[in-house]
Write a protein that holds these residues in place. Structure first.
Motif, mmCIF file in Angstrom:
data_model
loop_
_atom_site.group_PDB
_atom_site.id
_atom_site.type_symbol
_atom_site.label_atom_id
_atom_site.label_comp_id
_atom_site.label_asym_id
_atom_site.label_seq_id
_atom_site.Cartn_x
_atom_site.Cartn_y
_atom_site.Cartn_z
ATOM 1 N N ILE A 188 0.799 -1.231 0.000
ATOM 2 C CA ILE A 188 0.000 0.000 0.000
ATOM 3 C C ILE A 188 0.833 1.284 0.000
ATOM 4 C CG2 ILE A 188 -1.665 1.359 1.360
ATOM 5 C CD1 ILE A 188 -2.963 -1.299 2.186
ATOM 6 N N PRO A 189 1.867 1.425 0.845
ATOM 7 C CA PRO A 189 2.588 2.706 0.886
ATOM 8 C C PRO A 189 3.229 3.111 -0.450
ATOM 9 C CG PRO A 189 3.091 1.386 2.824
ATOM 10 C CD PRO A 189 2.339 0.502 1.885
ATOM 11 N N ASP A 190 3.737 2.163 -1.214
ATOM 12 C CA ASP A 190 4.427 2.477 -2.467
ATOM 13 C C ASP A 190 3.679 1.948 -3.686
ATOM 14 O OD1 ASP A 190 6.694 3.752 -1.224
ATOM 15 O OD2 ASP A 190 7.360 1.747 -0.614
ATOM 16 N N PHE A 191 2.364 1.846 -3.563
ATOM 17 C CA PHE A 191 1.583 1.283 -4.670
ATOM 18 C C PHE A 191 1.653 2.164 -5.915
ATOM 19 C CE2 PHE A 191 -2.332 0.864 -7.129
ATOM 20 C CZ PHE A 191 -2.335 -0.502 -7.379
ATOM 21 N N ARG A 192 1.858 1.496 -7.048
ATOM 22 C CA ARG A 192 1.812 2.165 -8.349
ATOM 23 C C ARG A 192 0.917 1.351 -9.253
ATOM 24 N NH1 ARG A 192 8.343 2.858 -9.396
ATOM 25 N NH2 ARG A 192 8.854 3.931 -7.426
ATOM 26 N N TRP A 193 0.021 2.019 -9.939
ATOM 27 C CA TRP A 193 -0.868 1.290 -10.833
ATOM 28 C C TRP A 193 -0.059 0.765 -12.005
ATOM 29 C CZ3 TRP A 193 -5.310 -0.582 -9.558
ATOM 30 C CH2 TRP A 193 -6.135 -1.131 -10.537
ATOM 31 N N PRO A 194 -0.060 -0.542 -12.264
ATOM 32 C CA PRO A 194 0.755 -1.102 -13.347
ATOM 33 C C PRO A 194 0.335 -0.575 -14.723
ATOM 34 C CG PRO A 194 0.019 -2.825 -11.834
ATOM 35 C CD PRO A 194 -0.749 -1.594 -11.491
ATOM 36 N N THR A 195 1.310 -0.440 -15.599
ATOM 37 C CA THR A 195 1.024 -0.097 -16.986
ATOM 38 C C THR A 195 0.506 -1.343 -17.699
ATOM 39 O OG1 THR A 195 3.250 -0.673 -17.724
ATOM 40 C CG2 THR A 195 2.890 1.592 -16.950
ATOM 41 N N LEU A 196 0.015 -1.158 -18.916
ATOM 42 C CA LEU A 196 -0.514 -2.300 -19.663
ATOM 43 C C LEU A 196 0.535 -3.398 -19.872
ATOM 44 C CD1 LEU A 196 -3.020 -3.443 -21.023
ATOM 45 C CD2 LEU A 196 -2.335 -2.291 -23.157
ATOM 46 N N PRO A 197 1.769 -3.052 -20.301
ATOM 47 C CA PRO A 197 2.789 -4.118 -20.419
ATOM 48 C C PRO A 197 3.074 -4.804 -19.084
ATOM 49 C CG PRO A 197 3.471 -2.159 -21.632
ATOM 50 C CD PRO A 197 2.279 -1.768 -20.811
ATOM 51 N N GLN A 198 3.061 -4.031 -17.998
ATOM 52 C CA GLN A 198 3.309 -4.633 -16.686
ATOM 53 C C GLN A 198 2.167 -5.564 -16.279
ATOM 54 O OE1 GLN A 198 3.885 -1.113 -14.323
ATOM 55 N NE2 GLN A 198 6.025 -0.861 -14.965
ATOM 56 N N TRP A 199 0.931 -5.208 -16.617
ATOM 57 C CA TRP A 199 -0.192 -6.111 -16.359
ATOM 58 C C TRP A 199 0.019 -7.430 -17.100
ATOM 59 C CZ3 TRP A 199 -3.113 -6.138 -12.468
ATOM 60 C CH2 TRP A 199 -3.661 -4.992 -11.904
ATOM 61 N N ALA A 200 0.507 -7.344 -18.332
ATOM 62 C CA ALA A 200 0.748 -8.561 -19.116
ATOM 63 C C ALA A 200 1.802 -9.436 -18.438
ATOM 64 C CB ALA A 200 1.183 -8.196 -20.526
ATOM 65 N N MET A 201 2.866 -8.806 -17.923
ATOM 66 C CA MET A 201 3.909 -9.560 -17.244
ATOM 67 C C MET A 201 3.396 -10.160 -15.932
ATOM 68 S SD MET A 201 6.484 -9.553 -19.221
ATOM 69 C CE MET A 201 5.268 -9.588 -20.546
ATOM 70 N N LEU A 202 2.595 -9.384 -15.192
ATOM 71 C CA LEU A 202 2.027 -9.895 -13.947
ATOM 72 C C LEU A 202 1.087 -11.067 -14.207
ATOM 73 C CD1 LEU A 202 1.253 -6.522 -12.121
ATOM 74 C CD2 LEU A 202 2.983 -8.210 -11.457
ATOM 75 N N ALA A 203 0.299 -10.968 -15.280
ATOM 76 C CA ALA A 203 -0.591 -12.076 -15.639
ATOM 77 C C ALA A 203 0.220 -13.308 -16.009
ATOM 78 C CB ALA A 203 -1.501 -11.662 -16.794
ATOM 79 N N GLY A 204 1.295 -13.093 -16.773
ATOM 80 C CA GLY A 204 2.153 -14.223 -17.122
ATOM 81 C C GLY A 204 2.780 -14.846 -15.893
ATOM 82 N N TYR A 205 3.216 -14.008 -14.966
ATOM 83 C CA TYR A 205 3.814 -14.484 -13.724
ATOM 84 C C TYR A 205 2.845 -15.362 -12.938
ATOM 85 C CZ TYR A 205 5.492 -14.013 -8.853
ATOM 86 O OH TYR A 205 5.885 -14.248 -7.555
#
Length: 312
Positions: free
Chosen positions: A198-215
Motif C-alpha cells: 500500500i505505501p508504495d503502490f503504483r498502478w501497473p502499466t498495460l505491459p506490466q499487467w501482461a507480465m504480472l498475468a504471465g507471472y
C-alpha cells in the motif's frame, strides 16, 4: 502400463518446471518498476485461477481455511508470503541462473530443519550434501570479492521458505488436505503482501499487467501440471526434473536479459545441483513420502505428493 504412466508424469514435470521458469522470467521483465510486494500480490491474484483444478474429490472451499494443525497452517501463511517476497526480489536483482542456484539450497535447509525440528537421524551422506551445497554458495557469492545485494538475501530466504513448507508437510502428514496448505500460502501472500504494497503502490502499466498475468497464470498452470505429474510418477522420479529450470535460466539470461555465467558461478551451480541430487537420492533410499519440488513458487511443495500415496 506403469512405465507409460511414469513417462507421462516425467514429461508433465518437465513442462511444469518450464512454465515456472517462464513465470519467473515474466516477473524479471518488470525490472523492478513495481515493488516485490505488489508483484507478489498481483501474481497471487492471477494464481487464484488454478484453485478449481487443484481441488480434489471431497474438497470444499471451506477446506482452504480449515486445518488439523492451526499453528502450522499459520506458519505456512507467513512463510509463503516471505518466500514470495524473496523469490521476486531474487529474480529482480540477480541473474536468473544465480537466483535459481541459491534457491536450490532448499534441500540442504530441509535436511537441517528435519534434524532440528523433526528429530530425524541424518547420516554422513546427507550431511555431506549439505556441506557441498554451502560450498557451492560460497563459490557463487565470493564474499569479500564482489558486492552482495538484497537479491542474494531474497534467493536464500526463498529457499528457506520452501524448506519450511516441506517441513510443515512432514509434520502434519496425510491428515491435512493439500488444498488447506496451498490455501494457507495463497492467503498469506494476498493478505501480507497486500498490506505491505500500500505505501508504495503504483498502478501497473498495460505491459506490466501482461507480465504480472504471465507471472501468476503460468505459475498456476505449472502447479496444476506438477500435481498431475505426481499422480503419474513418484516424487523421487520427478524430483530431479526441477533442475531443468537452470537450463531455462541460462537460456533466458543469454537471449533476453544479457546475463553471463562465469566459471566460478558455473562451478557453484554444479556443486549446488549435485548437493540437491544427492539429497534426493538419499530421500528416495529412505522411502520418504515427501514433496521433492524446489520450484520458486512456494506453493509447489504441497502438491507434489498425491493424497494417500507414498513415494517408492
Amino acid at each position: 502400463m506403469r512405465t507409460d504412466q511414469t513417462l507421462k508424469g516425467v514429461l508433465l514435470a518437465f513442462a511444469s518446471f518450464a512454465a515456472y521458469s517462464w513465470s519467473d522470467a515474466s516477473v524479471k521483465m518488470i525490472d523492478g518498476a513495481l515493488t516485490p510486494y505488489e508483484m507478489g500480490f498481483f501474481g497471487a491474484v492471477f494464481m487464484l485461477a488454478g484453485f478449481p483444478y487443484l481441488m480434489k474429490p471431497g474438497d470444499s472451499w471451506l477446506d482452504v481455511v480449515r486445518s488439523t494443525n492451526r499453528p502450522l497452517w499459520v506458519l505456512r501463511f507467513f512463510s509463503a508470503a516471505m518466500g514470495t517476497i524473496g523469490s521476486v526480489a531474487a529474480f529482480t536483482y540477480l541473474s536468473m541462473a544465480e537466483a535459481f542456484a541459491l534457491i536450490f539450497l532448499l534441500p540442504s535447509f530441509v535436511t537441517i530443519m528435519s534434524v532440528l525440528f523433526l528429530k530425524e537421524t541424518v547420516g554422513i551422506r546427507r550431511w555431506s550434501a549439505v556441506i557441498i551445497g554451502f560450498i557451492g554458495v560460497l563459490v557463487i557469492l565470493r564474499p569479500g570479492f564482489r558486492e552482495l545485494s538484497i537479491g542474494h538475501v531474497g534467493a536464500v530466504f526463498a529457499g528457506f521458505s520452501g524448506a519450511i513448507s516441506i517441513i510443515v508437510y512432514r509434520a502434519v502428514g496425510p491428515s491435512e488436505k493439500h488444498i488447506s496448505l496451498y490455501g494457507a500460502g495463497v492467503l498469506g501472500v494476498l493478505v501480507i503482501l497486500g498490506i505491505l504494497m500500500i505505501p508504495d503502490f503504483r498502478w501497473p502499466t498495460l505491459p506490466q499487467w501482461a507480465m504480472l498475468a504471465g507471472y501468476g497464470l503460468l505459475a498456476a498452470l505449472a502447479t496444476v501440471w506438477l500435481m498431475y505429474a505426481a499422480n503419474h510418477a513418484p516424487a523421487a522420479v520427478i524430483g530431479p526434473t526441477q533442475y531443468s529450470q537452470m537450463l531455462w535460466a541460462i537460456l533466458f539470461g543469454y537471449l533476453i536479459f544479457g546475463d553471463k555465467v562465469d566459471l566460478p558461478m558455473l562451478v557453484g551451480i554444479v556443486l549446488i545441483i549435485g548437493s540437491g541430487l544427492l539429497t534426493l537420492a538419499r530421500e528416495r533410499a529412505r522411502h520418504v513420502p515427501l514433496p521433492a519440488s524446489v520450484a520458486t513458487d512456494p506453493q509447489a511443495a504441497v502438491v507434489t505428493v498425491p493424497d494417500n500415496k507414498t513415494d517408492t
